[in-house]
Write an enzyme that holds these catalytic residues in place. Structure first.
Site, PDB file in Angstrom:
ATOM      1  N   LYS A   1     -19.133  17.728  -2.155  1.00 61.98           N
ATOM      2  CA  LYS A   1     -18.726  16.635  -3.044  1.00 61.98           C
ATOM      3  C   LYS A   1     -19.954  15.786  -3.381  1.00 61.98           C
ATOM      4  CE  LYS A   1     -15.549  12.735  -3.662  1.00 61.98           C
ATOM      5  NZ  LYS A   1     -14.355  12.009  -3.191  1.00 61.98           N
TER       6      LYS A   1
ATOM      7  N   LYS B   1     -13.043  14.495   4.922  1.00 66.72           N
ATOM      8  CA  LYS B   1     -14.152  14.023   4.084  1.00 66.72           C
ATOM      9  C   LYS B   1     -15.037  13.067   4.865  1.00 66.72           C
ATOM     10  CE  LYS B   1     -14.563  10.568   1.449  1.00 66.72           C
ATOM     11  NZ  LYS B   1     -14.589   9.473   0.461  1.00 66.72           N
TER      12      LYS B   1
ATOM     13  N   ARG C   1       0.836  -1.207   0.000  1.00 66.30           N
ATOM     14  CA  ARG C   1       0.000   0.000   0.000  1.00 66.30           C
ATOM     15  C   ARG C   1       0.865   1.248   0.000  1.00 66.30           C
ATOM     16  NH1 ARG C   1      -2.746  -3.345   3.716  1.00 66.30           N
ATOM     17  NH2 ARG C   1      -1.978  -2.180   5.535  1.00 66.30           N
TER      18      ARG C   1
ATOM     19  N   GLU D   1     -20.092  15.133   1.575  1.00 63.46           N
ATOM     20  CA  GLU D   1     -20.307  14.215   0.450  1.00 63.46           C
ATOM     21  C   GLU D   1     -21.596  13.407   0.605  1.00 63.46           C
ATOM     22  OE1 GLU D   1     -18.167  10.450  -1.879  1.00 63.46           O
ATOM     23  OE2 GLU D   1     -17.099  11.464  -0.270  1.00 63.46           O
TER      24      GLU D   1
END
Length: 341
Positions: A222, A136, A45, A177
């Site tokens: 978003k 977010k 990762r 979002e």
């Protein structure tokens, strides 16, 4: 860039640039790695994210901010350089996904509620100290003939508003979002149904943001685009652009500095074409750009294949896609430009 929320938001909405969503959970990136036969580990990762963040042309010219997963926020490159420092050096703003995922909502079959508010204030302080300047939170809105219910939309909007208020108190710009799913179950809804659900969702979200005293000037929206379900796709690029802009103009206050779209179930080229059509074709009261994950990364992942000798190829693929999205954010993308890659 100052530490004022408005200035951070303005930096995130830099003209012709957009956000790289590199905030896949460990489980999600594991599924992405499965497509290239690569085992997911902390090292793999790290190597993948480092390939993206060190793609200098893409990062400096086309990426204004990077949404990170918690592991990645604190991770270092192979040479010991913190990823946050690499992102900042490219001129982009580091951010962090803070929700803990959408879970089935009790008493609301087929709908979810996003969790993660418990302890969020303390976590935000830690993330700020680590260098994150925006965050977010994703609320998921199911679509069918009977869904969503008002109760589900209201609960997710309240969570988004509470999260946004906590972020702003911590000096962090919230990305709000609310995703109206195009690829959920059954996924056969029309673009008209998508427009109806998106408009009602955004009305409720902004009412909750007002009640929570969230500063609109210090946030980014978003949203998903207004698009027909994945199993019923027939709307043209022009129809998606027209419907999306119409809904946003009815619901999003002009005080919001920017709208950064998610790609949510669209192909790489679809997401690019739709964004470009909106920006090229309409007079907009807010900035508009991209906040893409798969639509920015898929080509790079396939070129990389988890092999050190393919890092340059992966970076070229990422740079091309970032350039295309950057052109879309200026309203200047054309299909012919894809062939010139």
């Amino acid at each position: 860039m100052t530490e004022r929320l408005e200035d951070i938001a303005a930096a995130m909405m830099a003209k012709g640039q957009g956000l790289l969503a590199a905030d896949e959970s460990t489980a999600t990136i594991g599924k992405r790695f499965d497509t290239i036969g690569l085992a997911s580990s902390e090292t793999s990762r790290r190597d993948y994210r480092e390939m993206l963040f060190r793609a200098d042309e893409a990062m400096k010219a086309h990426i204004s901010g990077v949404i990170l997963y918690e592991e990645t926020l604190f991770q270092k490159a192979a040479d010991g350089t913190p990823f946050v420092d690499i992102i900042r050096a490219a001129g982009a703003v580091p951010g962090i996904k803070v929700d803990t995922g959408a879970k089935p909502m009790a008493k609301f079959p087929g709908e979810t509620i996003t969790e993660g508010l418990d302890g969020l204030a303390d976590r935000l302080k830690t993330y700020y100290e680590a260098g994150a300047r925006f965050a977010k939170w994703r609320g998921v809105i199911a679509v069918s003939d009977t869904l969503p219910t008002f109760g589900s939309v209201k609960a997710n909007a309240q969570a988004l508003a509470r999260y946004a208020a906590l972020c702003q108190e911590a000096g962090i710009v919230p990305i709000v979002e609310p995703e109206v799913l195009m690829d959920g179950v059954p996924g056969d809804h029309s673009i008209e149904r998508s427009a109806e659900v998106t408009e009602e969702t955004l009305r409720i979200v902004f009412a909750e943001l007002a009640d929570a005293r969230v500063s609109l000037e210090g946030m980014i929206l978003k949203p998903s685009m207004v698009i027909d379900g994945k199993k019923a796709r027939k709307a043209s690029v022009e129809q998606v652009a027209e419907r999306t802009v119409a809904v946003l103009k009815r619901t999003v206050p002009s005080a919001v500095p920017g709208i950064a779209f998610l790609s949510g179930g669209q192909s790489t080229e679809e997401a690019t074409a739709h964004l470009s059509a909106m920006i090229a074709g309409y007079d907009l009261p807010w900035g508009m750009t991209f906040s893409y994950g798969r639509a920015l990364q898929t080509e790079a992942l396939n070129a990389w294949q988890g092999k050190a000798e393919n890092v340059a190829a992966g970076q070229r693929a990422f740079t091309h896609r970032a350039r295309m999205c950057g052109l879309a954010a200026l309203g200047g993308w054309k299909k012919d430009l894809e062939k010139a890659a």
